[in-house]
Every structure is written in C-alpha cells, then in structure tokens.
Design a protein around this motif. Structure first.
Motif, PDB file in Angstrom:
ATOM      1  N   THR A  32      49.419   9.751  38.400  1.00 12.64           N
ATOM      2  CA  THR A  32      50.117  10.089  39.634  1.00 12.64           C
ATOM      3  C   THR A  32      51.328  10.950  39.307  1.00 12.64           C
ATOM      4  O   THR A  32      51.646  11.184  38.143  1.00 12.64           O
TER       5      THR A  32
ATOM      6  N   LYS B 132      56.767  17.546  44.484  1.00 12.06           N
ATOM      7  CA  LYS B 132      55.305  17.559  44.449  1.00 12.06           C
ATOM      8  C   LYS B 132      54.707  16.679  45.546  1.00 12.06           C
ATOM      9  O   LYS B 132      53.715  17.047  46.180  1.00 12.06           O
TER      10      LYS B 132
ATOM     11  N   LEU C 260      52.126  17.850  48.553  1.00  8.04           N
ATOM     12  CA  LEU C 260      50.842  17.214  48.878  1.00  8.04           C
ATOM     13  C   LEU C 260      50.757  16.924  50.372  1.00  8.04           C
ATOM     14  O   LEU C 260      49.713  17.102  50.997  1.00  8.04           O
TER      15      LEU C 260
ATOM     16  N   GLU D 142      50.856  20.430  52.477  1.00  9.70           N
ATOM     17  CA  GLU D 142      49.620  21.208  52.331  1.00  9.70           C
ATOM     18  C   GLU D 142      48.390  20.396  52.725  1.00  9.70           C
ATOM     19  O   GLU D 142      47.265  20.802  52.496  1.00  9.70           O
TER      20      GLU D 142
ATOM     21  N   LEU E 214      46.985  17.897  51.523  1.00  8.86           N
ATOM     22  CA  LEU E 214      46.085  17.472  50.453  1.00  8.86           C
ATOM     23  C   LEU E 214      45.919  15.954  50.482  1.00  8.86           C
ATOM     24  O   LEU E 214      45.014  15.406  49.866  1.00  8.86           O
ATOM     25  N   VAL E 215      46.823  15.299  51.210  1.00  6.23           N
ATOM     26  CA  VAL E 215      46.709  13.862  51.464  1.00  6.23           C
ATOM     27  C   VAL E 215      47.012  13.641  52.943  1.00  6.23           C
ATOM     28  O   VAL E 215      47.482  14.541  53.637  1.00  6.23           O
TER      29      VAL E 215
ATOM     30  N   MET F  89      48.914   7.664  47.748  1.00 10.64           N
ATOM     31  CA  MET F  89      50.245   8.125  47.331  1.00 10.64           C
ATOM     32  C   MET F  89      50.985   6.996  46.595  1.00 10.64           C
ATOM     33  O   MET F  89      50.817   5.825  46.918  1.00 10.64           O
TER      34      MET F  89
ATOM     35  N   LEU G  49      44.668   9.240  42.379  1.00  8.06           N
ATOM     36  CA  LEU G  49      44.905  10.518  43.045  1.00  8.06           C
ATOM     37  C   LEU G  49      44.676  11.697  42.107  1.00  8.06           C
ATOM     38  O   LEU G  49      44.209  12.751  42.518  1.00  8.06           O
TER      39      LEU G  49
ATOM     40  N   ARG H  70      48.059  20.722  41.678  1.00  8.97           N
ATOM     41  CA  ARG H  70      47.020  20.703  42.725  1.00  8.97           C
ATOM     42  C   ARG H  70      45.619  20.773  42.118  1.00  8.97           C
ATOM     43  O   ARG H  70      44.666  20.242  42.670  1.00  8.97           O
TER      44      ARG H  70
ATOM     45  N   LEU I 206      44.010  17.234  40.954  1.00  6.64           N
ATOM     46  CA  LEU I 206      43.680  16.144  41.885  1.00  6.64           C
ATOM     47  C   LEU I 206      42.270  15.627  41.628  1.00  6.64           C
ATOM     48  O   LEU I 206      41.366  16.410  41.309  1.00  6.64           O
TER      49      LEU I 206
END
Ligand code: ATP
Ligand code: MG
Length: 561
Positions: free
Chosen positions: A274, A280, A284, A287, A289-290, A298, A484, A498, A501
């Motif tokens: 993580t 960062k 996430l 963007e 991404l989560v 997370m 993650l 990124r 991931l």
C-alpha cells in the motif's frame, strides 16, 4: 523492585521517558501531548499509530492530549478533512482535551517574525526557490549567503508588510531566518519561515497572504499550548535542533530549562502493498482509481472501517508492531492477522453461499421445513443462537462438489458422506450436468438419525459444509477485496504508482445467497460467513439489495501465492 523492572520492560521507550519526566517533576508534573494532523486528507493507518501514541500515553499516565489542526497551508486544506479526522479519532476510541488550530496563532507568529526581523535575525529574500536551493550547499560543504542577507532592518520590515498586503506575487519573496549558512545541520542554513500563498484559508479567509512554514509553526504552537511531550516520527529528528532554537528565541531567555516542549520521535508505519502518502492517496481518489477515501482497499481509517475492521483490531495491530527508533516495512499480513484475531471474538456467524450450485436432498419430504439452531458465536456462548431454515432444496458452494475426487477429498463427491452444518449427514448420490459439463444440480440423501444435537448423531464424517435453503435465503452482492498494489513496496518502485495497482484487487460476486437472518441484523458490523471469512455490510447495502464487503479471509491465502 522486580515488578518495577517488569513494568518498565512492558513500556515502550517513549512511555519510559514520560514516566521518568513525571517522576523527576518536570513541567510541574504535567503531561500534555497533541495530535497534529494537517487537514489535507483523510487519516490512514499510519496516523492510527501516531494517534495511539499521542492519545494513548496521555491516557495511560494521567495527562491530556489535544487535537491540533496544523492548518498552515490553505492550498490543500479543507473543512471536509477536519470533520473526517475528528470522526476517525473518535471511532478509534480516543478523546481529545481541546481542539486547537495552528491558524489561531497566525498573529502571534507574525509578531514573533517581526521581532526576529527587528533583532536582525530574519530577512526578506527575493531569490527564486531554485536559487535558494542551489545555495544550500551539502552536509559537508557550507552554503552560500544570499545577496539579500544583510539588507537593512527597516527595509525588511517594510517588505514583510508588503508581502502580507497582497501586492507581492506568490514566490517573489520569502522571509528567512538568519542563522548560519555553514551549519552542519542543513535546517539551520537560513530556513524559509514565511511564504506568500494567495488562497483563501478555510478559517482565516483572506486575512493573511503569508503563511508560516512547518518549522516556524509547529514548535511555537506546542509552546503556546503548553505541550510537554511533542511526539512525532523519525524524519523530524534533524528538525529538532531548529525546533529548540525557535523556542529559545520565543522564550527570550526566560526560565530556559523548564516549562518547554520537547520533541521525541518514533518510527513511522510503513506497510507492504500500500501507499501512505496523502498526495498519492488523493490522486487515487481524484482519478477515480478507487471508490473514494473510504474505498475498502484504501489504508485510510474510514476505508478500514468500511472494510469491516473494528477499532480494536486496528489498535491491536499497532500494539503488535510497537514503537522503535528504526524505520521498517511492516507486513500487511500482520494487519490481517490482527483483524482475524479480533473478529474471531466478536463476529456473528452466518451462512452465505458465494458461488452457488443447487443441492437436492432426494429423500427429504417435499414441502417440509425444519428450523435448525445455529450458534451466533462459538467463541462466546452468551451471544446465543438463531434459527436457520432447512428444506429439500439448498444452495451449496460449487467448489464443495467434485464428481471425480481424489482420495482425500472430504467435501461432496458421489458415494461420500458429509455433514451439512447445523443439520444432517448426507450421502451424495450423483449430479446433473449440462452439455458443456457444467454441474447443474447435485443430489444426495440424508440420514434422519443424524440431526445436529440429536442423541447419538455424532457419527464421524470428515467434512462439514455450509448451505442455505433455496426457499429461505436472500440474494446478495459480495465484494472480495485484495491488496491494492501488486508489489510489496510501491513507494520504493521507480515506476509510477498507478502502474503498480493490483488489477484484481476487487472482485464483485453478484449471484450470492445469504441466510434470511441477515435481513434482521443489518446493523450488525462484524460477520463471519462460515468457512469463508469475515464480512460486513457495505454502506450501499439496502434491505432490497444486500451488499457485503469481505474484511479478510479466514486464512492467509496470499502467503501461498
Ligand atoms: P503527508 O503524507 O502529507 O506527508 P502526513 O502523513 O505527515 O502528511 P500529517 O497530517 O502531517 O500527515 O500527520 C499528522 C501526524 O501523524 C504527524 O505527527 C505524523 O508524524 C503522523 N504520521 C503521519 N504518517 C505516519 C505514519 N506513516 N506512521 C506514523 N505516524 C505518522
Ligand atoms: Mg506531515
């Protein structure tokens, strides 16, 4: 004497310092700590470690821990974060004494800066940040003095005022402390103490155009509040002399040795698979991404909460890793182990079938329904029991059946016997397959003399399977989470985080069945789906559409991969 030694050993090194200071009567025997988050993001498991220290030590030794928002940079800060931070601290089970804000001290800090200018101890530098950085030198090589270093005090005072009036653009000027460009400690080489930021502050609005740097705000805030032990992480060790320097200046020689905060440092938490940097984590979220700051993958406190962690599990983990003076990388598996240990004690046991196939008990009377008694928690008898209904047609896990099984297969296979949890022993008689070989139905016969709890029902069978009754269950969506990131230490990797991931970190199963009882206990936070793992209701779950998050599997499956 012996017990005293033992007690000392069980204390971490910071607690030992605190005990000694109290014993020596330092600070008139007062103990005051603070937790100083910058409200520029949500708290993560690393902060939990700091929280357990700051609040924990105060609680343990009769002191007080205040919450201070270190809100000196309006560029990234927001009241949304302020509220979330408070919620997370409370959820972890801690109570602050008072709430402070570094922004409450902007006037005092400004006055202090003006005083330093008047004493010839600070000056306005008009160089760019690149130029200033170039002149810093190296630890073994002295830096170069700024051409603005010796400008007249009057001019410094005027420019400082102009910096704060809005007429000077951002980056055009900074205020630097005039200390020593040759000091072996780089932080003493005329550190920047004020910069211009043209952004509305969430508390002070547009009152200020200049904002103090961390080193010019933190120690002073500690001093203003009467903090005795200012506990932080190891990266601040080199800042400590500067922390002391500004407090000496602030005190102007008054009772120099007592009644002042001291900084102590412990190792920060780094966790495998993580990232912990707020920059960062924010990326996430922004963007997409989560699924937000509380995405169950997370490392945030709210993410862990939504994932089904209990506050006790988080605290147990912090206890397990402890506090030292050496940086380390802690194994994510340890966090999971702490969760398993804790949830085993508190989880409500239920039945859920995640990958269902029909099981028909051909000799069970059609239309008959039996109420079976299921333990809520075998770890705690006081939690009682509930009813699970049993009938002729059940759902079982597809993985629990194998048509041509190897010798030591103890689940369902033609000719073999298993126990259906809380119900009967059944003998598998065969299955029905589709043209492509997919198993469509599994058949078995039950032995009416083997009902769980019945006298003499304990015939030995090796396997016990879970099930739900097809007419007495509820459809559900189940979300299985994994790490993650797919690399152990994403922060040490050269590639962009990124790209690292884990693409399989979320698996959504939308065709699951759970026992009806779950509809009655929708505010229960900690569940164990028997034989599968620990789960919790997701915040999106409704009576009409049950959604569950997997907290952690029953065993560490990652270790085998
Ligand atoms: P950033 O990621 O922006 O550097 P931060 O994580 O340091 O920010 P702060 O809000 O400044 O966030 O941290 C508040 C307190 O939490 C500080 O005392 C800091 O030392 C502590 N803290 C932050 N990260 C960790 C961590 N990984 N382990 C232990 N303590 C931490
Ligand atoms: Mg920080």
């Amino acid at each position: 004497m012996e017990t005293e030694e033992k007690e000392k050993k069980s204390l971490n090194f910071i607690e030992q310092i605190v005990v000694k200071d109290l014993k020596d009567g330092k600070n008139d025997g007062r103990l005051q700590t603070r937790f100083p988050p910058e409200p520029n993001g949500y708290l993560h498991i690393g902060h939990a470690k700091a929280i357990c220290m700051d609040f924990g030590v105060a609680e343990k030794f009769g002191g007080v821990c205040n919450l201070r928002f270190d809100d000196t940079n309006p560029q990234k800060e927001d009241t949304e974060y302020v509220e979330a931070i408070k919620e997370d601290i409370q959820w972890l089970g801690f109570k602050w004494g008072r709430i402070y804000h570094a922004s409450d001290y902007f006037q005092q800090l400004y006055d202090f800066a003006v005083r330093l200018i008047k004493e010839g101890k600070a000056y306005i530098d008009e160089q760019t940040s690149e130029e200033i950085a170039q002149q810093k030198g190296t630890p073994t090589q002295a830096g170069t003095e700024s051409p603005y270093r010796n400008r007249p005090i009057e001019e410094n005072l005027q420019l400082f005022e102009r910096m704060n009036s809005g007429e000077v653009p951002e980056g055009a000027m900074v205020l630097r402390a005039k200390i020593d460009m040759a000091n072996p400690n780089m932080h003493f080489r005329d550190p920047i103490i004020y910069r211009i930021i043209n952004k509305e502050h969430h508390r002070t609005g547009d009152r200020w155009k200049i904002y103090p740097m961390y080193d010019f705000a933190h120690g002073q805030s500690d001093y203003f509040e009467g903090v005795t032990h200012s506990i932080c992480t190891l990266e601040f060790v080199p800042h400590r002399p500067l922390y002391d320097y500004f407090i000496d200046e602030l005190k102007e020689g008054r009772d120099l040795d007592d009644h002042r905060p001291h900084q102590f440092e412990f190792n920060r938490l780094n966790l495998t698979y993580t990232v912990m940097s707020k920059r960062k984590l924010l990326a996430l979220v922004q963007e997409k991404l989560v699924d937000g700051w509380d995405d169950p993958r997370m490392p945030t406190i709210c993410g862990l909460r939504r994932r089904g962690y209990s506050p006790e599990a988080v605290r147990k983990f912090v206890d397990m890793i402890g506090y030292t003076k050496f940086d380390a990388l802690n194994d994510y598996a340890m966090l999971e182990a702490a969760a398993r240990e804790d949830l085993n004690q508190r989880a409500q046991r239920v039945s859920a079938v995640l990958n269902p196939v029909k099981l028909i008990i051909t000799n069970y009377p059609e239309g008959q329904v039996e109420e079976m008694v299921a333990l809520n928690n075998p770890e705690n008898e006081a939690d009682g029991t509930h009813i699970i209904r049993f009938s002729r047609e059940l759902w079982m896990e597809r993985e629990d059946f194998m048509e041509n099984a190897p010798k030591k297969y103890f689940r369902m296979t033609p000719g073999g016997e298993v126990r259906l949890k809380n119900a009967y022993i059944v003998k598998c008689t065969g299955c029905k397959k589709a043209a492509d070989g997919t198993i469509e139905e599994v058949y078995c016969e039950y032995d009416p003399q083997t009902k769980t709890g019945m006298e003499g029902a304990n015939r030995k069978v090796k396997g016990t399977l879970h099930w739900v009754s097809a007419d007495h269950c509820l459809p559900a969506e189940v979300r299985l989470y994994d790490r993650l990131f797919e690399v152990e230490n994403p922060s040490a990797d050269e590639r962009d985080f990124r790209e690292l991931l884990n693409k399989d970190s979320l698996q959504v199963l939308s065709n699951c069945y759970v026992e009806e009882y779950l509809a009655d206990i929708q505010d229960c936070k900690y569940l164990q789906f028997q034989r599968i793992g620990y789960f919790t209701f997701d915040k999106s779950s409704t009576a009409g559409h049950l959604v569950f998050n997997r907290t952690v599997g029953l065993r560490d499956s990652w270790a085998k991969k």
